[in-house]
Write a protein that holds these residues in place. Structure first.
Motif, PDB file in Angstrom:
ATOM      1  N   ARG A  12     -63.917 -65.872  33.463  1.00 47.94           N
ATOM      2  CA  ARG A  12     -63.784 -66.985  32.506  1.00 47.94           C
ATOM      3  C   ARG A  12     -63.831 -68.329  33.224  1.00 47.94           C
ATOM      4  NH1 ARG A  12     -59.932 -63.507  29.951  1.00 47.94           N
ATOM      5  NH2 ARG A  12     -58.260 -64.598  31.030  1.00 47.94           N
ATOM      6  N   HIS A  13     -63.207 -68.392  34.394  1.00 51.90           N
ATOM      7  CA  HIS A  13     -63.214 -69.630  35.184  1.00 51.90           C
ATOM      8  C   HIS A  13     -64.642 -70.001  35.593  1.00 51.90           C
ATOM      9  CE1 HIS A  13     -60.726 -72.532  37.375  1.00 51.90           C
ATOM     10  NE2 HIS A  13     -61.654 -72.487  38.309  1.00 51.90           N
ATOM     11  N   LEU A  14     -65.399 -69.008  36.045  1.00 50.83           N
ATOM     12  CA  LEU A  14     -66.784 -69.249  36.450  1.00 50.83           C
ATOM     13  C   LEU A  14     -67.658 -69.585  35.240  1.00 50.83           C
ATOM     14  CD1 LEU A  14     -67.134 -66.384  39.077  1.00 50.83           C
ATOM     15  CD2 LEU A  14     -66.927 -68.826  39.538  1.00 50.83           C
ATOM     16  N   GLY A  17     -67.461 -73.105  34.316  1.00 53.39           N
ATOM     17  CA  GLY A  17     -68.234 -73.941  35.228  1.00 53.39           C
ATOM     18  C   GLY A  17     -69.732 -73.769  35.063  1.00 53.39           C
ATOM     19  N   HIS A  18     -70.143 -73.028  34.023  1.00 55.38           N
ATOM     20  CA  HIS A  18     -71.564 -72.793  33.716  1.00 55.38           C
ATOM     21  C   HIS A  18     -72.306 -72.096  34.855  1.00 55.38           C
ATOM     22  CE1 HIS A  18     -70.939 -75.160  30.145  1.00 55.38           C
ATOM     23  NE2 HIS A  18     -70.420 -76.107  30.883  1.00 55.38           N
ATOM     24  N   ILE A  19     -71.618 -71.142  35.491  1.00 60.91           N
ATOM     25  CA  ILE A  19     -72.230 -70.331  36.535  1.00 60.91           C
ATOM     26  C   ILE A  19     -73.015 -69.208  35.857  1.00 60.91           C
ATOM     27  CG2 ILE A  19     -71.761 -68.776  38.480  1.00 60.91           C
ATOM     28  CD1 ILE A  19     -71.219 -71.759  39.062  1.00 60.91           C
ATOM     29  N   PRO A  20     -74.295 -69.026  36.202  1.00 67.25           N
ATOM     30  CA  PRO A  20     -75.046 -67.898  35.629  1.00 67.25           C
ATOM     31  C   PRO A  20     -74.402 -66.567  36.046  1.00 67.25           C
ATOM     32  CG  PRO A  20     -76.517 -69.438  36.739  1.00 67.25           C
ATOM     33  CD  PRO A  20     -75.112 -69.850  37.080  1.00 67.25           C
ATOM     34  N   SER A  21     -74.350 -65.633  35.156  1.00 69.25           N
ATOM     35  CA  SER A  21     -73.754 -64.298  35.413  1.00 69.25           C
ATOM     36  C   SER A  21     -72.344 -64.418  35.979  1.00 69.25           C
ATOM     37  CB  SER A  21     -74.641 -63.489  36.361  1.00 69.25           C
ATOM     38  OG  SER A  21     -75.957 -63.405  35.877  1.00 69.25           O
ATOM     39  N   PRO A  22     -71.442 -65.088  35.270  1.00 69.11           N
ATOM     40  CA  PRO A  22     -70.112 -65.359  35.833  1.00 69.11           C
ATOM     41  C   PRO A  22     -69.291 -64.109  36.138  1.00 69.11           C
ATOM     42  CG  PRO A  22     -70.172 -65.917  33.505  1.00 69.11           C
ATOM     43  CD  PRO A  22     -71.575 -65.604  33.908  1.00 69.11           C
ATOM     44  N   TYR A  23     -69.389 -63.089  35.288  1.00 67.06           N
ATOM     45  CA  TYR A  23     -68.573 -61.898  35.528  1.00 67.06           C
ATOM     46  C   TYR A  23     -69.121 -61.071  36.685  1.00 67.06           C
ATOM     47  CZ  TYR A  23     -66.118 -63.365  31.426  1.00 67.06           C
ATOM     48  OH  TYR A  23     -65.366 -64.119  30.556  1.00 67.06           O
ATOM     49  N   GLN A  24     -70.429 -61.076  36.857  1.00 72.98           N
ATOM     50  CA  GLN A  24     -71.004 -60.388  38.015  1.00 72.98           C
ATOM     51  C   GLN A  24     -70.592 -61.108  39.299  1.00 72.98           C
ATOM     52  OE1 GLN A  24     -75.287 -60.194  38.212  1.00 72.98           O
ATOM     53  NE2 GLN A  24     -75.217 -58.448  39.602  1.00 72.98           N
ATOM     54  N   GLU A  25     -70.582 -62.420  39.280  1.00 73.13           N
ATOM     55  CA  GLU A  25     -70.147 -63.162  40.475  1.00 73.13           C
ATOM     56  C   GLU A  25     -68.660 -62.938  40.743  1.00 73.13           C
ATOM     57  OE1 GLU A  25     -71.412 -66.885  41.674  1.00 73.13           O
ATOM     58  OE2 GLU A  25     -73.498 -66.531  41.122  1.00 73.13           O
ATOM     59  N   ALA A  26     -67.863 -62.824  39.688  1.00 71.61           N
ATOM     60  CA  ALA A  26     -66.438 -62.520  39.870  1.00 71.61           C
ATOM     61  C   ALA A  26     -66.276 -61.153  40.531  1.00 71.61           C
ATOM     62  CB  ALA A  26     -65.712 -62.567  38.529  1.00 71.61           C
ATOM     63  N   GLU A  27     -67.101 -60.187  40.115  1.00 69.94           N
ATOM     64  CA  GLU A  27     -67.066 -58.866  40.756  1.00 69.94           C
ATOM     65  C   GLU A  27     -67.462 -58.965  42.221  1.00 69.94           C
ATOM     66  OE1 GLU A  27     -68.276 -56.354  36.737  1.00 69.94           O
ATOM     67  OE2 GLU A  27     -69.789 -56.723  38.283  1.00 69.94           O
ATOM     68  N   LYS A  28     -68.469 -59.771  42.532  1.00 69.11           N
ATOM     69  CA  LYS A  28     -68.900 -59.930  43.925  1.00 69.11           C
ATOM     70  C   LYS A  28     -67.795 -60.556  44.773  1.00 69.11           C
ATOM     71  CE  LYS A  28     -73.863 -60.389  43.085  1.00 69.11           C
ATOM     72  NZ  LYS A  28     -75.026 -61.280  43.196  1.00 69.11           N
ATOM     73  N   ILE A  29     -67.108 -61.539  44.217  1.00 63.84           N
ATOM     74  CA  ILE A  29     -66.008 -62.186  44.949  1.00 63.84           C
ATOM     75  C   ILE A  29     -64.897 -61.173  45.225  1.00 63.84           C
ATOM     76  CG2 ILE A  29     -64.142 -63.882  44.748  1.00 63.84           C
ATOM     77  CD1 ILE A  29     -66.198 -65.688  43.254  1.00 63.84           C
ATOM     78  N   LEU A  30     -64.522 -60.409  44.216  1.00 63.41           N
ATOM     79  CA  LEU A  30     -63.463 -59.419  44.404  1.00 63.41           C
ATOM     80  C   LEU A  30     -63.889 -58.306  45.349  1.00 63.41           C
ATOM     81  CD1 LEU A  30     -61.933 -59.306  40.850  1.00 63.41           C
ATOM     82  CD2 LEU A  30     -60.693 -59.716  42.970  1.00 63.41           C
ATOM     83  N   ALA A  31     -65.132 -57.848  45.243  1.00 62.79           N
ATOM     84  CA  ALA A  31     -65.621 -56.810  46.162  1.00 62.79           C
ATOM     85  C   ALA A  31     -65.546 -57.313  47.601  1.00 62.79           C
ATOM     86  CB  ALA A  31     -67.053 -56.420  45.808  1.00 62.79           C
ATOM     87  N   TRP A  32     -66.001 -58.546  47.828  1.00 59.35           N
ATOM     88  CA  TRP A  32     -65.935 -59.141  49.168  1.00 59.35           C
ATOM     89  C   TRP A  32     -64.488 -59.221  49.638  1.00 59.35           C
ATOM     90  CZ3 TRP A  32     -63.379 -63.725  50.213  1.00 59.35           C
ATOM     91  CH2 TRP A  32     -63.501 -64.194  51.533  1.00 59.35           C
ATOM     92  N   PHE A  33     -63.600 -59.637  48.743  1.00 60.02           N
ATOM     93  CA  PHE A  33     -62.190 -59.782  49.100  1.00 60.02           C
ATOM     94  C   PHE A  33     -61.577 -58.451  49.532  1.00 60.02           C
ATOM     95  CE2 PHE A  33     -57.675 -60.557  48.321  1.00 60.02           C
ATOM     96  CZ  PHE A  33     -57.518 -61.775  48.943  1.00 60.02           C
ATOM     97  N   TYR A  34     -61.968 -57.378  48.839  1.00 57.04           N
ATOM     98  CA  TYR A  34     -61.468 -56.040  49.187  1.00 57.04           C
ATOM     99  C   TYR A  34     -62.210 -55.433  50.368  1.00 57.04           C
ATOM    100  CZ  TYR A  34     -58.323 -55.304  45.203  1.00 57.04           C
ATOM    101  OH  TYR A  34     -57.284 -55.362  44.307  1.00 57.04           O
ATOM    102  N   GLY A  35     -63.300 -56.067  50.807  1.00 56.97           N
ATOM    103  CA  GLY A  35     -64.083 -55.526  51.914  1.00 56.97           C
ATOM    104  C   GLY A  35     -64.933 -54.342  51.492  1.00 56.97           C
TER     105      GLY A  35
END
Length: 103
Positions: A12-14, A17-35
């Motif tokens: 929702r935050h992304l 900010g009008h980020i394309p594919s915000p939920y996919q980017e949120a998943e990418k951020i979390l995946a990176w965070f978890y390694g």
């Protein structure tokens, strides 16, 4: 905070900010965070096997999402970019490889 709730919050935050594919980017951020790879993150999220986050980690992730919602490149925020089946380290000032230049 539960990971699934945090995922929706980051998405929702992304989106705000009008980020394309915000939920996919949120998943990418979390995946990176978890390694984890994106696939392994989704499997872990679905299976409920991801380790719990500490109290400070949701704030760190929200800060990343806030920067991304201001259109900072995701590669700079995560410090890496996969390109041509290779991992490249990224930081501000480094050109980000683009798929259309892969050939």
């Amino acid at each position: 905070m539960e990971t699934a709730i945090l995922l929706r919050t980051l998405g929702r935050h992304l989106a705000a900010g009008h980020i394309p594919s915000p939920y996919q980017e949120a998943e990418k951020i979390l995946a990176w965070f978890y390694g984890l790879s994106w696939n392994d993150f989704i499997i872990g999220l679905t299976a409920g096997s991801l380790p719990p986050l500490t109290k400070s980690q949701p704030r760190q992730l929200t800060n990343l999402a806030a920067k991304r919602s201001k259109h900072w490149p995701l590669a700079y925020l995560l410090g890496e970019k996969y390109f041509a089946n290779r991992r490249f380290l990224m930081k501000a000032g480094v050109f980000i490889p683009r798929p259309d230049s892969e050939r």
